[in-house]
Write an enzyme that holds these catalytic residues in place. Structure first.
Site, PDB file in Angstrom:
ATOM      1  CB  CYS A   2      -3.493   6.457   5.543  1.00  0.00           C
ATOM      2  SG  CYS A   2      -3.963   6.746   3.856  1.00  0.00           S
ATOM      3  NE  ARG A  27       0.408   3.515   9.265  1.00  0.00           N
ATOM      4  CZ  ARG A  27      -0.159   2.577  10.002  1.00  0.00           C
ATOM      5  NH1 ARG A  27       0.479   2.106  11.053  1.00  0.00           N
ATOM      6  NH2 ARG A  27      -1.340   2.100   9.699  1.00  0.00           N
ATOM      7  CD1 TRP A  72       1.398   5.415  -0.035  1.00  0.00           C
ATOM      8  CD2 TRP A  72      -0.469   4.386  -0.721  1.00  0.00           C
ATOM      9  NE1 TRP A  72       1.735   4.534  -1.023  1.00  0.00           N
ATOM     10  CE2 TRP A  72       0.619   3.890  -1.466  1.00  0.00           C
ATOM     11  CE3 TRP A  72      -1.740   3.886  -0.987  1.00  0.00           C
ATOM     12  CZ2 TRP A  72       0.471   2.916  -2.447  1.00  0.00           C
ATOM     13  CZ3 TRP A  72      -1.884   2.918  -1.966  1.00  0.00           C
ATOM     14  CH2 TRP A  72      -0.784   2.439  -2.683  1.00  0.00           C
ATOM     15  CG  ASN A  98      -5.511   5.985   8.260  1.00  0.00           C
ATOM     16  OD1 ASN A  98      -5.366   7.084   7.741  1.00  0.00           O
ATOM     17  ND2 ASN A  98      -4.710   5.490   9.188  1.00  0.00           N
ATOM     18  N   GLY A  99      -8.245   4.157   5.175  1.00  0.00           N
ATOM     19  CA  GLY A  99      -9.074   3.067   4.655  1.00  0.00           C
ATOM     20  C   GLY A  99      -9.732   3.462   3.347  1.00  0.00           C
ATOM     21  CD  GLU A 470      12.537 -10.609   0.167  1.00  0.00           C
ATOM     22  OE1 GLU A 470      11.443 -10.697  -0.412  1.00  0.00           O
ATOM     23  OE2 GLU A 470      12.849  -9.655   0.892  1.00  0.00           O
ATOM     24  CE  LYS A 474      13.367  -6.368   0.152  1.00  0.00           C
ATOM     25  NZ  LYS A 474      12.398  -6.909   1.039  1.00  0.00           N
ATOM     26  CD  GLU A 477      10.945  -3.550  -1.463  1.00  0.00           C
ATOM     27  OE1 GLU A 477       9.836  -3.104  -1.164  1.00  0.00           O
ATOM     28  OE2 GLU A 477      11.467  -4.513  -0.877  1.00  0.00           O
ATOM     29  CG  HIS A 493      12.034 -24.083 -20.706  1.00  0.00           C
ATOM     30  ND1 HIS A 493      12.051 -25.117 -21.603  1.00  0.00           N
ATOM     31  CD2 HIS A 493      12.656 -24.545 -19.586  1.00  0.00           C
ATOM     32  CE1 HIS A 493      12.621 -26.183 -21.054  1.00  0.00           C
ATOM     33  NE2 HIS A 493      13.008 -25.851 -19.823  1.00  0.00           N
ATOM     34  CE  LYS A 588       8.179  -2.137   7.232  1.00  0.00           C
ATOM     35  NZ  LYS A 588       9.108  -2.975   6.454  1.00  0.00           N
TER      36      LYS A 588
END
Ligand code: F6R
Length: 593
Positions: A2, A27, A72, A98-99, A470, A474, A477, A493, A588
């Protein structure tokens, strides 16, 4: 997540809002809207979809005051009704939020039993509650204070009042919100980027504060109604850093910026031609008996490398925790812990919740962040900046290497090391990254040949396992290929059962002591049909390794082994024709828990 932007002044507001919202796109969002004050009314345009779509539907009425929002979805699907701005039933107030309001159900039952809410959002409750309090107390500022006392959760609000066209009200708790001061105009925004084209003078709002903003005046108040004096600040961000230039995507630009970022870090953290950081920070780390690194996602992966650096270089034990886990499952603490919060944005709600918790317990904290003035920056005892420049692509690349570089310098100075010259070693790393970035065609070719399946593995041991995690994040996503970063010795295992013909398995080999074992694990998966790719350092490489990287200091290898994996992810997504900079469902800056 947002974004909010608002403007009150003399220019036509539509373009300012739409451009501001565009800079907030990074974002993450799924719908967008604006509210414009015209000479007669407040008009609202909003819908599901991109800013470009909003641009098409916004009308041509003249307006010099307005607020805008990118949403969002948290409460309710992305659609027209759930998009912001929301207007009170009586039409008087229009607001963006926002929130997340945690007690919206309770408040709906208490105040609005017979009211039929149009949307599924918590925001509609906020605008109705505001309007209710204004009817009750006959004054907007009193109503705002009651609102803040009633709402639980996180909120940044920008509000237009139909009865007062000369003001924008804003309210903040736990979600970021800034004020931009201009000449004959003022602005509000969730971050400086949304306002930087118009102004470079900003005021922060702390939690449980509100402000009344006209085109000439900014008044910030405590929840008690007491007026606050606040110093303004300016941002070092260059608006040009927010442009893609000739690059097709921000992600590629940011990958290729990594050598410059490392050189900038070396430069920022030096004094008298030697690496240097604030003595207070060095002492705080030295005096702790255990470091607790708290972070999420890519920053958590950088934290894992940080553990290696602190334990090997500075000989201080380290625990690394995922912030969303740490909040609810706090471990037994040592006698003198120091908490290190690693965060590109400085706004990650899970990390902030952890910070709130450890502060209540009386512990000290250090933020390592890219954003000066961000929530974690402001609320910790000590701060170190990443100097990576704005990272716009949702997938973090240059912030990750900046985090590792800053952690390495800190560990080096804390350990008071003389047996190698870190400044020199980091410069060598920057050169090696530059060489790797010139090999785009190789990575594009390997990506095309390798990612032919729905799933994939990155494997490695110890520090290479951290890089594998990591690398996997990448790839998944941005390409949506199901990828696991796995400890290569652990495959046998259980997980090796997933290997079938052509399953891509990419191994990272950068350490002498694990080289041969990892190679045995590669043989095991190859024997079961896997399509293997090996990323190795030159001194450890074998003839058929597909990606060979020049040697760097053994503790700095993650800075170079990650580069091919970032580029492989980029090309995997490019060949799938995906939205590389704005992958689906992601934001983001993750400002909700
Ligand atoms: C992945 C990514 C995320 C972030 C995570 C934490 O590419 O960017 O996993 O690393 O959301 O964000 P910050 O670092 O802003 O706290």
């Amino acid at each position: 997540m947002c974004g909010i932007v608002g403007y009150i002044g003399y220019k036509d507001v539509k373009d300012i809002l739409l451009t501001g919202l565009q800079t907030l796109e990074y974002r993450g969002y799924d719908s967008a809207g604006v509210a414009l004050f015209t000479d007669k009314d407040i008009v609202v345009y909003k819908d599901k979809g991109r800013i470009e779509h909003l641009r098409q539907i916004v009308g041509s009425e003249a307006s010099c005051t307005g607020i805008g929002h990118t949403r969002w979805a948290t409460h309710g699907v992305p659609n027209h009704v759930n998009s912001h701005p929301h207007q009170s039933l009586d039409g008087r107030f229009v607001l963006v939020h926002n929130g997340v309001i945690e007690n919206d159900d309770e408040l709906k039952h208490k105040y609005f039993v017979d009211y039929k809410f149009k949307s599924e959002t918590d925001t509609e409750l906020v605008v109705e509650l505001l309007s209710y309090y204004v009817r009750k107390y006959k004054a907007v500022d009193v109503a705002l204070r009651h609102l803040m006392n009633r709402l639980h959760g996180s909120y940044a609000l920008a509000i237009l009042d139909k009865e007062d066209p000369d003001v924008i009200y804003i309210v903040k708790n736990k979600s970021p919100l800034l004020i931009g001061k201009g000449d004959g105009f003022n602005m509000v925004g969730s971050d400086v980027m949304a306002m930087l084209k118009e102004t470079n003078e900003f005021y922060e709002l702390d939690d449980l504060e509100y402000a009344k903003i006209t085109k000439e005046k900014i008044e910030i108040y405590e929840i008690t109604g007491a007026l606050i004096e606040r110093e303004s600040f300016s941002s070092k961000l260059d608006p040009n850093d927010m442009e893609k230039g000739t690059y097709a995507h921000f992600m590629l630009k940011e990958i290729e910026e990594q050598p410059f970022v490392l050189r900038r870090i070396i430069d920022e953290y030096k004094k008298d031609e030697k690496l240097y950081m604030d003595e207070e920070i060095i002492n705080a780390v030295r005096q702790s008996d255990r470091l607790y690194i708290i972070a999420a996602g890519t920053s958590y992966h950088a934290g894992l490398i940080g553990k290696e650096l602190f334990e090997k270089i500075a000989k201080i034990p380290v625990e690394v925790h995922i912030s969303s886990e740490f909040v609810y499952n706090t471990p037994l603490m040592s006698q003198k812990p120091l908490f290190i919060f690693i965060s590109q944005s400085g706004e990650t709600a899970d990390s902030r919740a952890s910070l709130v918790k450890i502060k209540k317990m009386g512990y000290q904290s250090l933020a390592i962040t890219n954003v000066e003035g961000s929530t974690l920056y402001r609320e910790t005892n000590y701060q170190l900046l990443l100097h990576a420049g704005p990272e716009i692509a949702v997938a973090s690349t240059k912030a990750y290497s900046a985090q590792i570089a800053v952690l390495s310098i800190l560990a080096y100075l804390v350990g008071d090391i003389n047996d190698f010259d870190l400044r020199h070693e980091l410069s060598l790393v920057a050169n090696v990254i530059e060489t790797l970035c010139d090999e785009n065609e190789l990575f594009e070719e390997i990506a095309k040949k390798t990612f032919t399946k729905r799933n994939c593995f990155y494997i490695g041991r110890c520090i290479d396992f951290y890089v594998a995690q990591e690398a996997a994040l990448k790839l998944k996503e941005i390409s949506y290929i199901q990828t696991e970063g796995f400890a290569s010795g652990e495959l046998k295992h259980g997980t090796i059962a997933l290997i079938e013909d052509d399953t891509p398995v990419i191994a990272v080999i950068s350490q002498e002591n694990t080289n041969l074992n990892t190679r045995s694990n590669i043989k095991e998966v190859k024997a079961r049909g896997a399509n293997t790719v090996i990323i190795s350092l030159k001194s450890l490489s074998a003839e058929k390794d597909q990606i060979v990287i020049d040697d760097v200091h053994p503790l700095l290898t993650p800075l170079v082994t990650i580069i091919p994996t970032q580029l492989l992810a980029y090309y995997a997504a490019l060949h799938r024709d995906l939205d590389i900079d704005k992958p689906r469902n992601l934001a983001k800056s993750v400002t909700v828990e």
